[in-house]
Design a protein around this motif. Structure first.
Motif, PDB file in Angstrom:
ATOM      1  N   GLY A  28      -3.925  -5.476 -46.694  1.00  0.00           N
ATOM      2  CA  GLY A  28      -3.049  -6.323 -46.156  1.00  0.00           C
ATOM      3  C   GLY A  28      -3.292  -7.707 -46.189  1.00  0.00           C
ATOM      4  O   GLY A  28      -4.504  -7.899 -45.980  1.00  0.00           O
ATOM      5  N   ASP A  32       0.351  -9.021 -41.466  1.00  0.00           N
ATOM      6  CA  ASP A  32       0.343  -7.786 -42.024  1.00  0.00           C
ATOM      7  C   ASP A  32      -0.167  -6.545 -41.439  1.00  0.00           C
ATOM      8  O   ASP A  32      -1.335  -6.777 -41.197  1.00  0.00           O
ATOM      9  CB  ASP A  32       0.451  -7.654 -43.432  1.00  0.00           C
ATOM     10  CG  ASP A  32       0.715  -6.389 -44.088  1.00  0.00           C
ATOM     11  OD1 ASP A  32       1.652  -5.595 -43.275  1.00  0.00           O
ATOM     12  OD2 ASP A  32       0.192  -5.908 -44.927  1.00  0.00           O
ATOM     13  N   ALA A  35       2.610  -2.672 -42.886  1.00  0.00           N
ATOM     14  CA  ALA A  35       3.872  -2.347 -43.253  1.00  0.00           C
ATOM     15  C   ALA A  35       4.236  -2.970 -44.574  1.00  0.00           C
ATOM     16  O   ALA A  35       4.996  -2.040 -45.247  1.00  0.00           O
ATOM     17  CB  ALA A  35       4.785  -2.816 -42.162  1.00  0.00           C
ATOM     18  N   GLU A  36       3.771  -3.902 -44.766  1.00  0.00           N
ATOM     19  CA  GLU A  36       3.991  -4.781 -46.139  1.00  0.00           C
ATOM     20  C   GLU A  36       3.601  -4.057 -47.147  1.00  0.00           C
ATOM     21  O   GLU A  36       4.574  -4.095 -48.302  1.00  0.00           O
ATOM     22  CB  GLU A  36       3.696  -6.172 -46.234  1.00  0.00           C
ATOM     23  CG  GLU A  36       4.062  -7.253 -47.132  1.00  0.00           C
ATOM     24  CD  GLU A  36       3.548  -8.476 -47.474  1.00  0.00           C
ATOM     25  OE1 GLU A  36       2.686  -8.817 -48.230  1.00  0.00           O
ATOM     26  OE2 GLU A  36       3.708  -9.049 -46.262  1.00  0.00           O
ATOM     27  N   ASN A  37       2.613  -3.326 -47.176  1.00  0.00           N
ATOM     28  CA  ASN A  37       2.100  -2.533 -48.365  1.00  0.00           C
ATOM     29  C   ASN A  37       2.643  -1.187 -48.328  1.00  0.00           C
ATOM     30  O   ASN A  37       2.549  -0.408 -49.440  1.00  0.00           O
ATOM     31  CB  ASN A  37       0.630  -2.507 -48.444  1.00  0.00           C
ATOM     32  CG  ASN A  37       0.042  -3.792 -49.077  1.00  0.00           C
ATOM     33  OD1 ASN A  37       0.527  -4.352 -50.007  1.00  0.00           O
ATOM     34  ND2 ASN A  37      -1.005  -4.287 -48.779  1.00  0.00           N
ATOM     35  N   ASN A  52      -3.453   3.060 -47.329  1.00  0.00           N
ATOM     36  CA  ASN A  52      -3.061   1.970 -46.831  1.00  0.00           C
ATOM     37  C   ASN A  52      -3.434   1.920 -45.473  1.00  0.00           C
ATOM     38  O   ASN A  52      -2.835   2.859 -44.650  1.00  0.00           O
ATOM     39  CB  ASN A  52      -1.406   1.990 -46.878  1.00  0.00           C
ATOM     40  CG  ASN A  52      -0.907   0.602 -46.485  1.00  0.00           C
ATOM     41  OD1 ASN A  52      -1.518  -0.580 -46.519  1.00  0.00           O
ATOM     42  ND2 ASN A  52       0.459   0.660 -45.810  1.00  0.00           N
ATOM     43  N   SER A  93      -2.842 -11.837 -50.595  1.00  0.00           N
ATOM     44  CA  SER A  93      -2.976 -13.080 -49.736  1.00  0.00           C
ATOM     45  C   SER A  93      -4.455 -12.952 -49.455  1.00  0.00           C
ATOM     46  O   SER A  93      -5.429 -12.835 -50.132  1.00  0.00           O
ATOM     47  CB  SER A  93      -2.109 -12.905 -48.809  1.00  0.00           C
ATOM     48  OG  SER A  93      -2.002 -14.450 -48.241  1.00  0.00           O
ATOM     49  N   SER A 175       5.243 -10.995 -34.811  1.00  0.00           N
ATOM     50  CA  SER A 175       4.483 -11.816 -35.519  1.00  0.00           C
ATOM     51  C   SER A 175       3.510 -12.445 -34.506  1.00  0.00           C
ATOM     52  O   SER A 175       2.461 -12.852 -34.760  1.00  0.00           O
ATOM     53  CB  SER A 175       5.354 -12.746 -36.210  1.00  0.00           C
ATOM     54  OG  SER A 175       6.245 -12.253 -37.208  1.00  0.00           O
ATOM     55  N   VAL A 252       5.765 -12.441 -50.931  1.00  0.00           N
ATOM     56  CA  VAL A 252       5.664 -11.127 -50.885  1.00  0.00           C
ATOM     57  C   VAL A 252       6.259 -10.452 -52.122  1.00  0.00           C
ATOM     58  O   VAL A 252       7.350 -10.405 -52.526  1.00  0.00           O
ATOM     59  CB  VAL A 252       6.639 -10.606 -49.723  1.00  0.00           C
ATOM     60  CG1 VAL A 252       6.827  -9.100 -49.515  1.00  0.00           C
ATOM     61  CG2 VAL A 252       6.188 -11.299 -48.431  1.00  0.00           C
ATOM     62  N   PRO A 255       7.428  -4.413 -54.802  1.00  0.00           N
ATOM     63  CA  PRO A 255       6.449  -3.478 -54.947  1.00  0.00           C
ATOM     64  C   PRO A 255       6.747  -2.815 -56.193  1.00  0.00           C
ATOM     65  O   PRO A 255       5.720  -2.205 -56.627  1.00  0.00           O
ATOM     66  CB  PRO A 255       6.945  -2.643 -53.547  1.00  0.00           C
ATOM     67  CG  PRO A 255       8.359  -2.890 -53.082  1.00  0.00           C
ATOM     68  CD  PRO A 255       8.257  -4.234 -53.704  1.00  0.00           C
TER      69      PRO A 255
END
Length: 268
Positions: A28, A32, A35-37, A52, A93, A175, A252, A255
């Motif tokens: 990530g 992150d 959760a993003e992946n 992950n 990123s 965040s 982002v 996916p």
């Protein structure tokens, strides 16, 4: 994340595993906790065994001090060992920068794919980034996590109205809880200076992917070719690379789109 692996310094790293087939580890990026992946992991699980994980200090993973980039490389190495001793790696990123640093350090990675790695290329950008690094170190030492998040949003050009609106969003608190990792991501990114000499050591095949021209309002303070500049510099430094641009994507990436790209690259 229900599974745990112990890194070299004793830190417990949380991860999920899905699917069957060759091992792929997802790393990530900024703010992150894995959760993003997660949607990407579900899609790739049709073709790979996908790991992950939450990088240290994020989500359910531990955060043993003192921090060092080498500890994050050891975390990735622990996942690779769990995956059977080698794995493909995808990093988004700052996670892409971590994947490259691990490969340069000799981690047992098969192929590497990176997305929107934010190295800074261009003298026009350095006054802003140098000030950001100085300000974030001061805020970090003082424990002002919300200020860290605001500094980052202003660095990329986020409008004050968006920052104010963000503070009213339900995800603002989560965040802020991850804001301490912004200072650590800068270290992973070599203070945003591309580590050309280290990247030259990478012998694996590397897929360098980016979005098209950057037009999102939150990136209004950056040139539209910000990620493209970095991609070109990465390609110039690493002996064996492929380049792919996904026009119409934001930072982002969708996916479904990335899953197709990674399936093709990792199966070549």
């Amino acid at each position: 994340m229900t599974l745990r692996v112990t890194s070299a310094d004793g830190t417990r790293i949380a991860y999920d595993r899905k699917g069957t087939g060759p091992a792929v580890i997802l790393v990530g990026g900024t703010l992150d906790d894995g959760a993003e992946n997660a949607p990407l992991a579900r899609l790739l699980a049709n073709h790979f065994t996908v790991y992950n994980y939450a990088r240290r200090g994020r989500g359910d993973s531990g955060n043993t001090p003192p921090y060092a980039v080498a500890r994050e490389v050891e975390d990735l190495d622990a996942l690779i060992a769990t995956a059977g001793g080698s794995a493909h790696v995808y990093g988004a990123s700052s996670g892409g920068a971590l994947a490259l640093e691990a490969a340069a350090a000799g981690s047992a990675i098969d192929k590497i794919a990176v997305w929107d790695v934010p190295y800074v290329i261009g003298d026009d950008l350095w006054p802003r980034f140098d000030q950001y690094i100085a300000d974030t170190h001061e805020a970090y030492k003082a424990g002002r996590d919300e200020e860290l998040l605001e500094l980052f949003m202003r660095l990329t050009g986020g409008p004050d109205a968006d920052i104010a609106a963000g503070k009213q969003h339900p995800l603002w608190a989560s965040s802020v809880a991850l804001a301490h990792t912004l200072v650590k991501d800068a270290m992973v990114l070599n203070d945003y200076k591309i580590p050309t000499n280290r990247l030259a050591r990478i012998t694996q095949s590397v897929l360098v992917t980016t979005e098209g021209p950057t037009t999102q309002p939150q990136f209004a303070g950056l040139p539209t070719d910000f990620f493209d500049r970095a991609a070109k510099a990465i390609i110039a430094a690493i002996p064996q690379t492929e380049r792919h641009t996904l026009d119409g994507q934001g930072h982002v990436v969708a996916p479904e789109l990335m899953a197709r790209v990674l399936k093709t690259f990792f199966n070549q």
